[in-house]
Design an enzyme around this catalytic site. Sequence first.
Site, mmCIF file in Angstrom:
data_model
loop_
_atom_site.group_PDB
_atom_site.id
_atom_site.type_symbol
_atom_site.label_atom_id
_atom_site.label_comp_id
_atom_site.label_asym_id
_atom_site.label_seq_id
_atom_site.Cartn_x
_atom_site.Cartn_y
_atom_site.Cartn_z
ATOM 1 N N HIS A 158 0.860 -1.106 -0.014
ATOM 2 C CA HIS A 158 -0.119 0.091 0.006
ATOM 3 C C HIS A 158 0.710 1.220 0.002
ATOM 4 O O HIS A 158 0.294 2.471 -0.195
ATOM 5 C CB HIS A 158 -1.046 0.115 1.104
ATOM 6 N N ASP A 366 3.756 9.508 -1.003
ATOM 7 C CA ASP A 366 2.351 8.690 -0.431
ATOM 8 C C ASP A 366 2.284 7.326 -1.448
ATOM 9 O O ASP A 366 2.424 7.877 -2.724
ATOM 10 C CB ASP A 366 1.250 9.585 -0.336
#
Length: 458
Positions: A158, A366
Site C-alpha cells: 500500500h 504517499d
Amino acid sequence: MSRLIIVSNRVSVPDNQGAAAAGGLAVALQAALAERGGVWMGWSGKSSGDIEPEPLVLTEDGNITYALTDLTQTDVEEYYQGFANRVLWPICHYRLDLAEYGRKEMASYFRVNRFFAHRLAPLVEPDDIIWVHDYHLIPLAAELRQMGLKNRIGFFLHIPWPPADVLFTMPVHEEIMRGLSSYDLLGFQTKYDLENFAGCLKREGMGVENSPGHFSAHGHNFRGGAYSIGIETAAFAEFARKAAAHSMVRKARQSVEGRDLIIGVDRLDYSKGITQRIDAFERFITNNPAHQRRVTYLQITPKSRSEVPEYEAMQHAVAEQAGRVNGAIGTVDWVPIRYINRSISRPVLAGLYRLAKVGLVTPLRDGMNLVAKEYVAAQDPDDPGVLVLSRFAGAARELKGALLVNPYDVDGTANALARGINMPLEERRERWRGMMDHLLENDVSRWCENFLTDLRAE
Ligand code: ADQ
C-alpha cells in the site's frame, strides 16, 4: 471457485453496524471474500503481555471467517512499533533520517511473520489463493513456502517502494527482497514503484526481469504489476450528496459564515507534509491579503501511532505551528486554521469535503492517497471544488485535473492555493469531470478484481 484468504496486520471485523461503517478498502475486501468464501487473518490489535498468545480466535460471518491473534507485548514493540513503523515505513517514504535500526526489532519482524505463518497454515486448503497486504508481512510467503504450501500467494504494497540507493541503507534489504521474491504476484500502487522494485532486484544481481513485469530471483519466477487502489466512488458520492442534511455538516457550514473553506484530512504522519502545508497556507494569506478573513483552513488529523516517538514529537510540532500561525495572521473575529485531532464518520467527512472549495493534499511521499480521491468523489458536479495535490502522491499519476504541486516548494503551493480559490466555474467543472469519470471506472472493486484475476492466472 477457490477460496480467498486475506492476511493483513489489522483486520476489519464488521461490528453491529455491519460493513457499511468501514472504509472502502475493508468493504471491497469483504465483498471479495463473500463472493468466494474465505478467511481474513491478522493481529487483533491486543497484546497478550509476556505470555504466549492464545490460539486464533475465529468469528464466522456468513461464509467469511475472521481469524485474529494477539501478540506478546515484546512483539508489539519490536515487530509493529519497531521494525514495521520505525524502519520499513520511514525507508519506504524516503526518510532515511528517521529509520531506527535495531537487531532485536529486525529479528522480531521475521519471528512474528513465522508465527503468523504457523497460525495460518492449518486453515489453508490446497486450492485456496492467499492475498497478503502491506509492509508488515513481507516475509510471510517465504515462511509459508518453507512449510510446504504450494498455493498461489500474492502481495500488495500500500505504500511506496523506494529506489535501490534508499532501500539498501537498510541492513536486511536482501532478506526483504528475498521475501518479496517468494510471492507469485507483487502489486504496487504505481509503475514508478514497480520500476524501483525492478531496479533493486537488478542492482546487486539478486534477480532479473525476463520481460516487463516478469521476474526471476532465488530460483523462483514471479510477476509484478501496478494496481492503483481506488475508492468506493459511487457510494462516497452518494454520502456527500446526502450529507448537507447532516447536523454536523450544517453546523460546519454555518460556522464558516460564507468564507471559502480549504480542507486537509490526514492521519497525523510525517509523510503527509502537514507542517509544510501550514507554511504554504500562511504564505498564501501573506501574499494575498485580500483573502484575509475570507478563507478558513480546516485540518482534520486523527492521531496515529502515538507510541512511536517520531509521531509524538510531530503531534506537538503541528499543534504548536497551527497555534503560532493563528496568532500571527488571525484577527479578533477570524481564526484562520481550525485544527482537529479527531476521527470523523465517513458520511460527515464526505459532507465536509463537499463544503470545501479547495482540497489540499500535499504529502511529501504517499503510496496512493485516498483522501485525494474521496475529495473529488464528494464534489457537487454543478459547483465542484479544486484539488491541490502533491506530485509525490501515487494519486498524482491518475488525477490529471488536479493542480499538482511540489510540497517542499512553499511558494509554489501557496500560488496553487490562490489559483484554486480563484478558479472560474467552467474550468473547475472541466477538471473535475475528467477525474470523476476516471474514479468511477477505476473504483476499489475494479482494483480488487484486477489483482485477483492476475493472481489466479498461472
Ligand atoms: P494512509 O496513509 O492511511 O493509507 P490514505 O490513503 O489517505 O492514507 O487513507 C486514509 C484514510 O483514512 C482515508 O480513507 C480517509 O478518509 C481516512 N481518514 C483520514 N483522516 C480521517 C479522519 N479524521 N476521520 C475519518 N477518516 C479519516 C495507506 C497508504 C496510502 C494508500 C492507502 C491505501 O499510506 O498511500 O493510499 O494505504 O492503499
